[in-house]
Design a protein around this motif. Structure first.
Motif, short mmCIF file in Angstrom:
data_model
loop_
_atom_site.label_atom_id
_atom_site.label_comp_id
_atom_site.label_asym_id
_atom_site.label_seq_id
_atom_site.Cartn_x
_atom_site.Cartn_y
_atom_site.Cartn_z
N GLY A 288 -89.43 4.14 27.64
CA GLY A 288 -89.46 2.71 27.89
C GLY A 288 -89.24 2.35 29.34
O GLY A 288 -88.71 3.13 30.13
N ALA A 289 -89.65 1.12 29.67
CA ALA A 289 -89.45 0.62 31.03
C ALA A 289 -87.96 0.44 31.31
O ALA A 289 -87.21 -0.01 30.45
CB ALA A 289 -90.18 -0.70 31.19
N SER A 290 -87.54 0.81 32.50
CA SER A 290 -86.17 0.57 32.94
C SER A 290 -86.13 -0.83 33.54
O SER A 290 -86.70 -1.08 34.61
CB SER A 290 -85.75 1.61 33.98
N VAL B 241 -81.49 -2.54 30.82
CA VAL B 241 -81.78 -1.94 29.52
C VAL B 241 -82.87 -0.89 29.68
O VAL B 241 -83.78 -1.04 30.51
CB VAL B 241 -82.21 -3.03 28.50
N GLU B 242 -82.78 0.16 28.87
CA GLU B 242 -83.81 1.19 28.86
C GLU B 242 -83.82 1.86 27.49
O GLU B 242 -82.77 2.14 26.91
CB GLU B 242 -83.54 2.25 29.94
N SER B 243 -85.00 2.08 26.95
CA SER B 243 -85.15 2.69 25.63
C SER B 243 -86.10 3.88 25.69
O SER B 243 -87.03 3.92 26.52
CB SER B 243 -85.71 1.68 24.61
N ILE B 244 -85.86 4.83 24.82
CA ILE B 244 -86.78 5.95 24.62
C ILE B 244 -86.92 6.15 23.12
O ILE B 244 -85.91 6.19 22.40
CB ILE B 244 -86.25 7.25 25.27
N GLY B 245 -88.15 6.23 22.63
CA GLY B 245 -88.30 6.37 21.19
C GLY B 245 -89.71 6.73 20.79
O GLY B 245 -90.55 7.09 21.61
N CYS B 246 -89.98 6.61 19.49
CA CYS B 246 -91.27 6.99 18.96
C CYS B 246 -91.33 6.64 17.48
O CYS B 246 -90.30 6.30 16.88
CB CYS B 246 -91.51 8.49 19.13
N ARG B 247 -92.51 6.76 16.93
CA ARG B 247 -92.66 6.73 15.48
C ARG B 247 -93.33 8.05 15.12
O ARG B 247 -94.55 8.20 15.26
CB ARG B 247 -93.48 5.54 15.02
N TYR C 70 -88.96 -0.60 25.06
CA TYR C 70 -89.78 0.36 24.32
C TYR C 70 -91.26 -0.03 24.37
O TYR C 70 -92.14 0.81 24.64
CB TYR C 70 -89.31 0.43 22.86
N ARG C 71 -91.56 -1.27 24.14
CA ARG C 71 -92.95 -1.72 24.06
C ARG C 71 -93.67 -1.63 25.41
O ARG C 71 -94.90 -1.48 25.45
CB ARG C 71 -93.00 -3.15 23.52
N LEU C 72 -92.92 -1.70 26.49
CA LEU C 72 -93.52 -1.61 27.82
C LEU C 72 -93.52 -0.19 28.36
O LEU C 72 -93.85 0.05 29.52
CB LEU C 72 -92.77 -2.53 28.80
N GLY C 73 -93.16 0.77 27.52
CA GLY C 73 -93.04 2.15 27.97
C GLY C 73 -94.38 2.88 28.03
O GLY C 73 -95.43 2.35 27.68
N THR C 74 -94.30 4.11 28.48
CA THR C 74 -95.46 4.99 28.57
C THR C 74 -95.16 6.26 27.80
O THR C 74 -94.01 6.70 27.70
CB THR C 74 -95.78 5.34 30.03
N GLU D 170 -94.36 -9.08 33.22
CA GLU D 170 -94.80 -8.57 31.93
C GLU D 170 -93.65 -8.55 30.94
O GLU D 170 -93.82 -8.90 29.76
CB GLU D 170 -95.37 -7.16 32.11
N ALA D 171 -92.47 -8.16 31.41
CA ALA D 171 -91.31 -8.12 30.52
C ALA D 171 -90.90 -9.51 30.07
O ALA D 171 -90.55 -9.73 28.91
CB ALA D 171 -90.14 -7.42 31.23
N ASN D 172 -90.93 -10.48 30.97
CA ASN D 172 -90.54 -11.84 30.62
C ASN D 172 -91.47 -12.47 29.60
O ASN D 172 -91.06 -13.33 28.83
CB ASN D 172 -90.47 -12.71 31.89
N LEU D 173 -92.73 -12.04 29.59
CA LEU D 173 -93.65 -12.55 28.57
C LEU D 173 -93.19 -12.16 27.17
O LEU D 173 -93.45 -12.88 26.20
CB LEU D 173 -95.06 -12.01 28.81
N LEU D 174 -92.49 -11.04 27.05
CA LEU D 174 -92.01 -10.58 25.75
C LEU D 174 -90.66 -11.18 25.38
O LEU D 174 -90.11 -10.86 24.33
CB LEU D 174 -91.92 -9.05 25.73
#
Length: 479
Positions: free
Chosen positions: A442-444, A275-281, A398-402, A461-465
């Protein structure tokens, strides 16, 4: 149990045994099993929990069924509960019981089943408690706040044998069923790509100060498993959707419906490989922390799912704004937001076949409660879990992204690249890409679909979420 403690001690073992009713947890006392058997003329005694918004549709739905009776209303906001109870009394001549604490509902022996329209952070916990107490459950979408509790909800259903249906109403619609069958029958050849669309403009929620809890509201119960925070109207009625403590943004709010259709069309019955996400608010500044614009891609190896959320005004794609486009070798099928219409086209866009007809999701639930047949359910909890999990996975990435700039748009994956370009066009048209605007890349992430956990770089880190810390007294039951 803390989030980290849960992962270290139980998550991986439980995931391996995820399709069993036992898992890695010690068994609790045997759940209460309802002894009632329904005859043809019997009515299912219902409690509706959460009636400020979506819950009123539940009330209206059951009031329209001859074999259902609303005997209780529950809401932490007593003013909302009173209004719902008055609506029931006006229709039936009987005023239902009113509860403020849903735990009292589960103790009530006169209630056969509950229908939950709560904030997302309550869905799995409320449904699990209800099944433990011997109640059947209709739980709204998404059926979980995170991936692990969705799987544990499935395990609770398997352990108790209760009837549990998720509120993905498109599963009951004849038009959607017809379009899916058309695809699964190979009428368009091999299906390789499904695109879910949630082009739904959302206004800024603004910035509001913390303040006193409204009169008649039990805020502690409303918070439930979520962290203790001061009351704020932007974290309460409806606006909770845009805060990750309670909601999942529009990916998990409106989008779960379209995500479910997309996965169903691809005929996939486990989580993807990646999974991979790219986004923003962007477009305004407010107190929300979920993205108002995001593209998420899910890799199944031989097939792919792409989901697009657009919270600012945007044009539709191929006749759909909220819906799905599913591509086969010889054409595509478009599913609309109404669920009552769908259409198939060849590669040149020439219509091939249309599908129409809605359905009654509440009636499907009541039918299964009375028959005791899981096969009578339109949307079993396992299907709800898998589709809900896709939404959560996109949010984890998304939450783990930069944060970065639009210059990073060089994607080898053509469908994802196209969706990304459409996102940039969308933001530009809304004057949201100002010089200081930043997208979150987002993180790949790579997954083990069987164990429902991340593997590889950044997996800890991802598994914690995949789970959360649960406030004392509001922990998920053991399974």
């Amino acid at each position: 149990m803390t989030r980290r403690g849960f992962l270290d001690e139980a998550f991986f073992a439980a995931a391996i045994a995820s399709l069993t009713a036992s898992g890695a947890f010690a068994a609790e006392p045997a759940p209460v099993r309802s002894k009632r058997r329904f005859g043809a003329a019997d009515r299912v005694r219902m409690a509706v929990i959460g009636v400020h918004g979506r819950g009123m549709a539940h009330v209206e739905g059951y009031l329209g069924l001859a074999d259902a009776e609303i005997v209780a209303i529950c809401d932490v906001d007593l003013s909302s509960a009173e209004k719902a109870a008055a609506a029931v009394e006006k229709k039936t001549g009987k005023k239902p019981k009113i509860y403020q604490d849903l735990r009292k509902v589960f103790e009530d022996k006169d209630i056969d089943a509950v229908s939950c329209a709560l904030p997302i952070h309550w869905h799995s916990l409320a449904a699990s408690w209800a099944m433990q107490a011997g109640k059947d459950v209709y739980v709204e979408k998404p059926c979980s706040h995170n991936v692990s509790e969705g799987r544990r909800l499935v395990q609770m259903q398997q352990r108790t044998g209760r009837i549990c249906q998720v509120g993905t109403q498109s599963r009951s619609a004849k038009a959607v069923q017809g379009g899916i069958k058309f695809l699964h029958d190979g009428k368009l050849g091999k299906v390789t790509l499904a695109r879910g669309l949630c082009y739904k403009p959302r206004k800024s929620i603004g910035i509001k100060p913390d303040g006193p809890v409204p009169s008649g509201v039990d805020y502690d119960i409303w918070l439930g498993p979520a962290p203790k925070r001061p009351f704020n109207p932007n974290r309460f009625h409806y606006e909770w959707h845009w805060n990750f403590d309670y909601g999942a943004g529009d990916l998990g709010n409106q989008g779960i419906h379209q995500m479910d259709i997309a996965r169903w069309a691809l005929d996939k019955h486990e989580l993807p490989r990646g999974v991979e996400s790219i986004g923003c608010r962007l477009g305004y500044v407010d107190q929300a922390n979920t993205p108002n614009t995001v593209v998420s891609t899910y890799d199944y190896g031989d097939k792919q799912l792409i989901f697009e959320v657009r919270g600012l005004p945007t044009e539709g794609l191929m006749g759909a704004s909220i819906g799905d486009i599913v591509y086969g070798e010889n054409g595509y099928v478009v599913f609309t937001a109404s669920y009552g219409k769908a259409a198939a086209f060849d590669k040149e866009g020439k219509p091939l076949e249309t599908f129409s007809g809605g359905g009654d999701h509440f009636a499907a639930f009541i039918r299964a409660v009375k028959s005791r047949k899981q096969s009578d359910l339109a949307a079993p909890v396992l299907e709800g879990h898998l589709s809900s999990a896709l939404c959560h996975l996109g949010n984890v990435s998304y939450r783990l992204g930069t944060e970065g700039g639009p210059a990073k748009s060089n994607f080898a994956n053509k469908p994802f690249g196209e969706a990304y370009s459409r996102m940039i066009t969308h933001l530009t048209a809304n004057n949201a890409l100002t010089p200081d605007a930043k997208l979150r890349f987002g993180a790949s992430l790579t997954l083990d679909p069987k164990q429902e956990r991340f593997i590889g770089t950044g997996d800890k880190e991802a598994n914690l979420l995949l789970t959360r810390e649960y406030r004392k007294g509001f922990e998920l039951p053991k399974v």
